[in-house]
Design a protein around this motif. Structure first.
Motif, PDB file in Angstrom:
ATOM      1  N   ALA A  38       0.831  -1.205   0.000  1.00 30.23           N
ATOM      2  CA  ALA A  38       0.000   0.000   0.000  1.00 30.23           C
ATOM      3  C   ALA A  38       0.866   1.255   0.000  1.00 30.23           C
ATOM      4  CB  ALA A  38      -0.940  -0.007   1.202  1.00 30.23           C
ATOM      5  N   VAL A  39       1.932   1.245   0.785  1.00 30.80           N
ATOM      6  CA  VAL A  39       2.825   2.403   0.842  1.00 30.80           C
ATOM      7  C   VAL A  39       3.523   2.600  -0.501  1.00 30.80           C
ATOM      8  CG1 VAL A  39       4.973   3.255   1.882  1.00 30.80           C
ATOM      9  CG2 VAL A  39       3.164   2.335   3.339  1.00 30.80           C
ATOM     10  N   ASN A  40       3.977   1.512  -1.114  1.00 32.69           N
ATOM     11  CA  ASN A  40       4.640   1.621  -2.421  1.00 32.69           C
ATOM     12  C   ASN A  40       3.694   2.163  -3.486  1.00 32.69           C
ATOM     13  OD1 ASN A  40       7.062   0.676  -1.447  1.00 32.69           O
ATOM     14  ND2 ASN A  40       6.705  -1.435  -2.082  1.00 32.69           N
ATOM     15  N   LYS A  41       2.453   1.701  -3.472  1.00 32.21           N
ATOM     16  CA  LYS A  41       1.478   2.177  -4.456  1.00 32.21           C
ATOM     17  C   LYS A  41       1.201   3.665  -4.257  1.00 32.21           C
ATOM     18  CE  LYS A  41      -1.994  -0.359  -5.920  1.00 32.21           C
ATOM     19  NZ  LYS A  41      -3.277  -1.082  -5.965  1.00 32.21           N
ATOM     20  N   MET A  42       1.074   4.087  -3.001  1.00 36.01           N
ATOM     21  CA  MET A  42       0.821   5.504  -2.722  1.00 36.01           C
ATOM     22  C   MET A  42       2.025   6.355  -3.130  1.00 36.01           C
ATOM     23  SD  MET A  42      -1.653   7.183  -1.688  1.00 36.01           S
ATOM     24  CE  MET A  42      -2.642   7.333  -0.258  1.00 36.01           C
ATOM     25  N   GLN A  43       3.219   5.849  -2.904  1.00 33.66           N
ATOM     26  CA  GLN A  43       4.431   6.571  -3.287  1.00 33.66           C
ATOM     27  C   GLN A  43       4.513   6.730  -4.809  1.00 33.66           C
ATOM     28  OE1 GLN A  43       8.000   4.674  -1.946  1.00 33.66           O
ATOM     29  NE2 GLN A  43       9.230   6.516  -2.174  1.00 33.66           N
ATOM     30  N   GLU A  44       4.171   5.696  -5.546  1.00 27.32           N
ATOM     31  CA  GLU A  44       4.174   5.776  -7.005  1.00 27.32           C
ATOM     32  C   GLU A  44       3.170   6.808  -7.508  1.00 27.32           C
ATOM     33  OE1 GLU A  44       3.461   1.846  -8.465  1.00 27.32           O
ATOM     34  OE2 GLU A  44       5.426   1.104  -7.824  1.00 27.32           O
ATOM     35  N   LYS A  45       1.984   6.835  -6.891  1.00 26.48           N
ATOM     36  CA  LYS A  45       0.972   7.821  -7.293  1.00 26.48           C
ATOM     37  C   LYS A  45       1.469   9.241  -7.040  1.00 26.48           C
ATOM     38  CE  LYS A  45      -3.291   5.178  -6.713  1.00 26.48           C
ATOM     39  NZ  LYS A  45      -4.550   5.082  -5.960  1.00 26.48           N
ATOM     40  N   MET A  46       2.107   9.455  -5.894  1.00 23.50           N
ATOM     41  CA  MET A  46       2.590  10.799  -5.573  1.00 23.50           C
ATOM     42  C   MET A  46       3.710  11.221  -6.524  1.00 23.50           C
ATOM     43  SD  MET A  46       2.416  10.965  -1.455  1.00 23.50           S
ATOM     44  CE  MET A  46       2.669  12.721  -1.431  1.00 23.50           C
ATOM     45  N   GLN A  47       4.589  10.285  -6.884  1.00 26.62           N
ATOM     46  CA  GLN A  47       5.645  10.611  -7.839  1.00 26.62           C
ATOM     47  C   GLN A  47       5.063  10.950  -9.202  1.00 26.62           C
ATOM     48  OE1 GLN A  47       8.269   7.245  -7.763  1.00 26.62           O
ATOM     49  NE2 GLN A  47       9.411   7.971  -5.980  1.00 26.62           N
ATOM     50  N   GLU A  48       4.038  10.221  -9.614  1.00 28.26           N
ATOM     51  CA  GLU A  48       3.391  10.495 -10.895  1.00 28.26           C
ATOM     52  C   GLU A  48       2.737  11.873 -10.894  1.00 28.26           C
ATOM     53  OE1 GLU A  48      -0.425   8.709 -13.232  1.00 28.26           O
ATOM     54  OE2 GLU A  48       0.976   7.268 -12.357  1.00 28.26           O
ATOM     55  N   GLN A  49       2.066  12.215  -9.795  1.00 25.86           N
ATOM     56  CA  GLN A  49       1.454  13.536  -9.702  1.00 25.86           C
ATOM     57  C   GLN A  49       2.512  14.630  -9.720  1.00 25.86           C
ATOM     58  OE1 GLN A  49      -0.964  13.535  -6.191  1.00 25.86           O
ATOM     59  NE2 GLN A  49      -2.658  12.435  -7.164  1.00 25.86           N
ATOM     60  N   PHE A  50       3.622  14.387  -9.040  1.00 19.02           N
ATOM     61  CA  PHE A  50       4.707  15.377  -9.018  1.00 19.02           C
ATOM     62  C   PHE A  50       5.262  15.598 -10.419  1.00 19.02           C
ATOM     63  CE2 PHE A  50       9.223  16.464  -8.498  1.00 19.02           C
ATOM     64  CZ  PHE A  50       9.082  17.643  -7.787  1.00 19.02           C
TER      65      PHE A  50
END
Length: 84
Positions: A38-50
């Motif tokens: 879950a943490v990895n998926k959330m981190q990927e989403k935040m990087q994509e948004q950035f």
């Protein structure tokens, strides 16, 4: 209505208790794995948004086909004062 016998009650109670401890044991094993995913998926989403925000800022700050506009010369600026 029939009354439940003592042995069936104890059997049901034992099944409930064993199920609880089995669930608790399995969660100790699988909860960290689930949380890490879950943490990895959330981190990927935040990087994509950035990255998307950076691309948007780059597009708006640097126009691709900017043509320098010539200023029109219209004359001198005259500041008028009001007379009473």
């Amino acid at each position: 209505m029939e009354m439940a016998s003592g042995s069936s009650f104890l059997r049901t109670l034992a099944i409930i208790i064993l199920s609880y401890y089995l669930f608790k044991f399995l969660m100790r094993i699988f909860a960290p794995i689930i949380m890490q995913k879950a943490v990895n998926k959330m981190q990927e989403k935040m990087q994509e948004q950035f990255k998307q925000q950076q691309e948007q800022q780059n597009k708006t700050s640097q126009p691709e086909h900017s043509i320098p506009k010539e200023k029109k010369v219209v004359g001198d600026y005259i500041d008028y004062e009001e007379l009473k």
